[in-house]
Write an enzyme that holds these catalytic residues in place. Structure first.
Site, mmCIF file in Angstrom:
data_model
loop_
_atom_site.group_PDB
_atom_site.id
_atom_site.type_symbol
_atom_site.label_atom_id
_atom_site.label_comp_id
_atom_site.label_asym_id
_atom_site.label_seq_id
_atom_site.Cartn_x
_atom_site.Cartn_y
_atom_site.Cartn_z
ATOM 1 N N ALA A 73 -24.426 -0.412 -36.693
ATOM 2 C CA ALA A 73 -22.968 -0.625 -36.663
ATOM 3 C C ALA A 73 -22.417 -0.299 -35.279
ATOM 4 O O ALA A 73 -21.538 -0.997 -34.768
ATOM 5 C CB ALA A 73 -22.287 0.237 -37.724
ATOM 6 N N GLU A 74 -22.969 0.752 -34.687
ATOM 7 C CA GLU A 74 -22.509 1.155 -33.348
ATOM 8 C C GLU A 74 -22.718 0.011 -32.350
ATOM 9 O O GLU A 74 -21.814 -0.360 -31.613
ATOM 10 C CB GLU A 74 -23.302 2.398 -32.952
ATOM 11 C CG GLU A 74 -22.876 3.022 -31.665
ATOM 12 C CD GLU A 74 -23.609 4.335 -31.448
ATOM 13 O OE1 GLU A 74 -23.233 5.333 -32.084
ATOM 14 O OE2 GLU A 74 -24.561 4.372 -30.642
#
Ligand SMILES: Cc1cc2nc3c(=O)[nH]c(=O)nc-3n(C[C@H](O)[C@H](O)[C@H](O)COP(=O)(O)OP(=O)(O)OC[C@H]3O[C@@H](n4cnc5c(N)ncnc54)[C@H](O)[C@@H]3O)c2cc1C
Length: 497
Positions: free
Chosen positions: A208-209
């Site tokens: 997600a980062e």
């Protein structure tokens, strides 16, 4: 319309209030502290102000989506994109800059770690298929029964997400370099878990980062509770700060109210947002197994007392300085010789390292208004054992000295002589403020406290009692807690209608 009491004005409680009031329910928040927000707060001293807890905004779409569902107009939060996302400094002298864009990131990895760029692309490609399914299955639905968690589809997905391996070992399939394995698994520290003990399902976090970026709320994350409470007050939601809820009323298998200041207040439902392991203390003792055999309030069977493992703690240094470091990024990580050995010392042996890993937040890099012109505010987060009994008065000072010295050498020249203000925060402070076991992030993200094994938004077979917060499924981190609050509200509305 139902009357709902919310115990605790943390992000979970405020989000639940937003969603409930949006649906026309009458909501009253009881908050023990003299302000709402819980862990999301500011440290302030003279002209300096910096976030006390969260700094990294992940999953901005989830965060904005929930706020919009709660009736806040789009764009209520001014999110600043950090690009580069962050910088990771290894002891070897290598530096990995995380950047937006898959090809750009692969090229950046290739430049510092020849031959490894393709591993990153393979990781992102595999996870692009798995993330939406993982999000829908593990972040967006509760697990009231075992059979939902252990359904054949979920078991297959867990296997593909490598739930049976550790996060560090799961990313090890993509990177040969130990340093890159650290760079793509240290994200478990954001929620107080060791990369070698946090299940591989949390690969969703480094994915997600890199996929959706790291952001910062203009003015600091501490703005969020202010924005939320302003909106709630404008809707007529009552917020009682400085008011501790002492117990919950349960009659005939139903939670019917709270006691605060020795006075009973009746409600149709109660949503608890404190640290989950402490909820038992607010419930009638006779509900639990082993209690004296008196009338059990018609709750089906007896409730089980549970033991929980707290997440790691942290020592935090907040600082105001009379200069800036224009070349330093907003989010930086400084790692020791071996992050793995270092964290084993912390998580396995409960020891503080001579030279630990640490994270530095430098908001002026992306938000010019974060400090007075030409000056800076900085925040150093050092993971440490959660143990509130250690002699933190002595330990924290020398640890902070070692970290500031190291940061001066590795990224912030002239740091020590530029300090105008400095304040420390330790697990003893966290414990005093009611954080479970002195841990900073709720209960630990380990397999035995994941999914169906974590407290659920409807935690007991008691009608009218719900829970949201970092220690409740789906877990910690601001957007995830908000997502949990959304689930708790959904359960409440289902049962109350
Ligand atoms: C140092 C630090 C760094 C972090 N960094 C990040 C980050 O970068 N990004 C991110 O997304 N997340 C981060 N987090 C995690 C994030 O802050 C938490 O997951 C989230 O804020 C927890 O929200 P919560 O709803 O559990 O409420 P909490 O913050 O736990 O608040 C609960 C509230 O309930 C009140 N309360 C408890 N019991 C009672 C009672 N009996 N009566 C009345 N009131 C009561 C408490 O006073 C408190 O105000 C960080 C946390 C810390 C500590």
């Amino acid at each position: 319309m139902s009357r709902v009491a919310i115990v605790g004005g943390g992000i979970g409680g405020l989000t639940a209030a937003l969603l409930l009031s949006r649906q026309g329910q009458e909501v009253v928040i009881y908050e023990r502290a003299d302000r709402v927000g819980g862990r999301v707060a500011f440290e302030e001293e003279g002209p300096y102000r910096i976030d006390q807890g969260p700094t990294i905004v992940l999953l901005p779409e989830m965060l904005n989506g929930i706020l919009e569902e709660g009736g806040l107009p789009p764009g209520s939060l001014e999110l600043l994109r950090c690009d580069p996302l962050c910088r990771i400094h290894f002891r070897s002298g290598r530096v990995l800059t995380k950047v937006a864009g898959l090809e750009e990131q692969a090229a950046e990895i290739e430049r510092e770690f020849p031959g490894e760029g393709s591993g990153f692309l393979r990781f992102m490609d595999d996870m692009a298929g798995l993330f939406p399914r993982g999000k829908a299955s593990f972040l967006e639905q509760p697990f009231p029964r075992w059979r939902e968690f252990f359904s054949p589809a979920n078991l297959r997905l867990m296997s593909r997400l490598r739930a049976y391996r550790s996060l560090r070992s799961a990313v090890g399939s993509y990177f040969r370099s130990e340093e890159l394995r650290d760079a793509f698994s240290l994200q478990s520290l954001y929620i107080g878990g060791a990369p070698f003990r946090t299940p591989g399902i949390y690969t969703m976090l480094p994915y997600a980062e890199s996929a959706f970026g790291i952001w910062m709320l203009k003015g600091g994350y501490g703005q969020l509770p202010r924005i939320l409470s302003r909106e709630l007050l404008s809707r007529g939601v009552e917020i009682h700060t400085g008011t501790e809820v002492e117990s919950l009323h349960v009659e005939d298998g139903r939670c019917t109210g709270i006691v605060a200041g020795g006075v009973r207040h009746s409600y149709d439902a109660v949503l608890y947002n404190g640290e989950f392991p402490l909820l038992e203390q607010l419930l009638p003792a006779e509900l639990f197994a082993g209690a004296a055999p008196v009338k059990r309030n018609s709750v089906k069977g007896t409730l089980k007392r549970s033991r929980y493992q707290p997440s790691s703690g942290c020592v935090l240094i907040y600082a105001g300085t009379d200069r800036r470091w224009p070349e330093a990024e907003t989010h930086q990580f400084f790692l020791p010789d071996s992050l793995n050995d270092n964290l084993r010392e912390l998580f396995d042996r409960g020891r503080i390292s001579q030279l630990p890993s640490y994270y530095v937040f430098n908001p002026a890099a992306v938000d010019d208004s974060a400090a007075p012109p030409g000056e800076s505010v900085l925040y150093f987060l050092i993971p440490v054992p959660a143990d509130p009994e250690l002699d933190w008065d002595t330990l924290a000072g020398s640890l902070a000295e070692r970290v500031l010295e190291d940061a001066e050498q590795r990224g912030f020249p002239g740091l020590k002589s530029s300090l105008v203000w400095k304040k420390l925060r330790t697990p003893a402070d966290a414990h005093k403020e009611g954080l479970y076991g002195g841990g900073s992030f709720g209960i630990a993200p380990v397999l035995s406290q994941l999914g169906v094994f974590r407290p659920q938004p409807k935690p007991y077979p008691i009608k009218g009692l719900y829970a949201a917060g970092a220690s409740v499924h789906p877990g910690g981190g601001v957007p995830i807690v908000m997502q949990g609050a959304r689930m708790a509200v959904h359960e409440l509305m289902k049962e109350m209608n």
